[in-house]
Design an enzyme around this catalytic site. Sequence first.
Site, short mmCIF file in Angstrom:
data_model
loop_
_atom_site.label_atom_id
_atom_site.label_comp_id
_atom_site.label_asym_id
_atom_site.label_seq_id
_atom_site.Cartn_x
_atom_site.Cartn_y
_atom_site.Cartn_z
N LYS A 1 0.83 -1.22 0.00
CA LYS A 1 0.00 0.00 0.00
C LYS A 1 0.87 1.27 0.00
O LYS A 1 0.57 2.24 -0.70
CB LYS A 1 -0.93 -0.03 1.23
CG LYS A 1 -1.67 1.26 1.53
CD LYS A 1 -2.66 1.66 0.46
CE LYS A 1 -3.37 2.95 0.87
NZ LYS A 1 -4.14 3.52 -0.23
N LYS B 1 1.37 11.83 5.81
CA LYS B 1 1.68 10.70 6.71
C LYS B 1 2.14 9.50 5.90
O LYS B 1 3.13 8.85 6.23
CB LYS B 1 0.43 10.40 7.54
CG LYS B 1 0.47 9.19 8.44
CD LYS B 1 -0.20 7.94 7.89
CE LYS B 1 -1.57 8.06 7.34
NZ LYS B 1 -2.20 6.83 6.89
P1 NAD Z 1 -10.51 10.12 8.54
O1 NAD Z 1 -9.61 11.07 9.23
O2 NAD Z 1 -11.67 10.62 7.75
O3 NAD Z 1 -11.09 9.02 9.59
C1 NAD Z 1 -10.36 8.49 10.65
C2 NAD Z 1 -11.35 8.25 11.77
O4 NAD Z 1 -10.68 7.62 12.88
C3 NAD Z 1 -11.96 9.55 12.31
O5 NAD Z 1 -13.38 9.48 12.25
C4 NAD Z 1 -11.45 9.62 13.75
O6 NAD Z 1 -12.36 10.25 14.65
C5 NAD Z 1 -11.25 8.14 14.06
N1 NAD Z 1 -10.37 7.88 15.19
C6 NAD Z 1 -9.15 8.42 15.46
N2 NAD Z 1 -8.64 7.92 16.58
C7 NAD Z 1 -9.57 7.04 17.05
C8 NAD Z 1 -9.63 6.19 18.20
N3 NAD Z 1 -8.64 6.18 19.10
N4 NAD Z 1 -10.73 5.42 18.38
C9 NAD Z 1 -11.76 5.44 17.48
N5 NAD Z 1 -11.75 6.23 16.38
C10 NAD Z 1 -10.67 7.02 16.18
O7 NAD Z 1 -9.55 9.23 7.63
P2 NAD Z 1 -9.98 8.35 6.37
O8 NAD Z 1 -9.85 9.17 5.14
O9 NAD Z 1 -11.23 7.61 6.69
O10 NAD Z 1 -8.76 7.32 6.33
C11 NAD Z 1 -8.68 6.23 7.23
C12 NAD Z 1 -7.44 5.43 6.84
O11 NAD Z 1 -7.58 4.98 5.47
C13 NAD Z 1 -6.14 6.26 6.88
O12 NAD Z 1 -5.07 5.45 7.29
C14 NAD Z 1 -5.95 6.68 5.43
O13 NAD Z 1 -4.59 6.94 5.13
C15 NAD Z 1 -6.50 5.46 4.70
N6 NAD Z 1 -7.04 5.71 3.35
C16 NAD Z 1 -7.79 6.81 3.07
C17 NAD Z 1 -8.29 6.98 1.78
C18 NAD Z 1 -9.14 8.18 1.40
O14 NAD Z 1 -9.31 8.43 0.21
N7 NAD Z 1 -9.70 8.91 2.35
C19 NAD Z 1 -8.03 6.03 0.80
C20 NAD Z 1 -7.31 4.90 1.12
C21 NAD Z 1 -6.80 4.74 2.40
#
Ligand code: NAD
Length: 290
Positions: free
Chosen positions: A169, A238
């Site tokens: 990834k 990140k």
């Molecule tokens: P986001 O910031 O929208 O969501 C992360 C969520 O985690 C938030 O709702 C936050 O409140 C929650 N969170 C943080 N700490 C927590 C805890 N201790 N307990 C419970 N909940 C907690 O991020 P996202 O865009 O949904 O991305 C999530 C993951 O997927 C990341 O690692 C990102 O790099 C990866 N990702 C994102 C995308 C994209 O297009 N957004 C695509 C592929 C991968």
Amino acid sequence: MPSLGFIGLGSMGGPMARNLVSAGHGVTAFDVDPPAIEAVAEAGATAASSAGEAAAGADVVFLSLPGPANVEAVVDEIAADLREGSVLVDLTTSTPGTTNDVADRLADRGVDVLGAPVSGGASGARDATLSIIVGGDRAVFEACEPLFRDIGTDVFHVGEEPGHGHAVKLLNNYLSNVALIATSEAVILGDQAGLDRETLVDVFSVSSGRNSANQDKIPDHVLTGGYDMGFKLGLMEKDMRLLSEFAGDQGIPMLLGHLTRDITGYAKTKKGYDGDMTRVYDFLEELMVE
Ligand code: NAD
């Protein structure tokens, strides 16, 4: 049907949890942000009041958290609640080292770990068309594969170590981000030379310069003025930092990898953690054009 826990209900986790509910699974969901839980509960999930409550008794627990530090913190929180024989699936974009450490730690409790980061963006999460890149024991992967097919269309088992999925990834996101930076520079330069930006991406997207930036990100999220990929610049920064660390752990030098990390870091400083990843286009334009 296995009972599921889901922790982290943001841009990716929220829609993935909803798709698991739509597929008929019982999902107990938690996020530190209460509105994120409410949105998933409205779709039929059971709201948990802590990460431990979401994990307790579940056959499979999914994590979709910002990064490795959050994964470590949540695993600390839920380790005692995970049931022997259950599986922890980490969908977060994390580091191979973190995932392998979590797996070693939970093995003592009889819990299997799959590292299963995803690709395809917020729209792929919503439409259940994600790529899912899984590392870990093949038999555990095969047992969980039907769940992956409820949230994605392209499911890969890329290696026996839980961290192998996260290694693939990070490499994928590096290519995606290099393509975005390089294509932004090309389009900005062409624009300054008097060429039409839409025409430029039309040509690139069917010619040898094609990539995900000129096929999707720039035409659909930059030239529209929307900046609405749904992926935060802070998360891409990140990912590039984790890629650099991964290369360092392997003792492998990178030229473009570190430069890409720094360009993304400067863009995050200027456009903000929550700025859309496509804002790197504006950042570069401000640097390149008087
Ligand atoms: P986001 O910031 O929208 O969501 C992360 C969520 O985690 C938030 O709702 C936050 O409140 C929650 N969170 C943080 N700490 C927590 C805890 N201790 N307990 C419970 N909940 C907690 O991020 P996202 O865009 O949904 O991305 C999530 C993951 O997927 C990341 O690692 C990102 O790099 C990866 N990702 C994102 C995308 C994209 O297009 N957004 C695509 C592929 C991968």
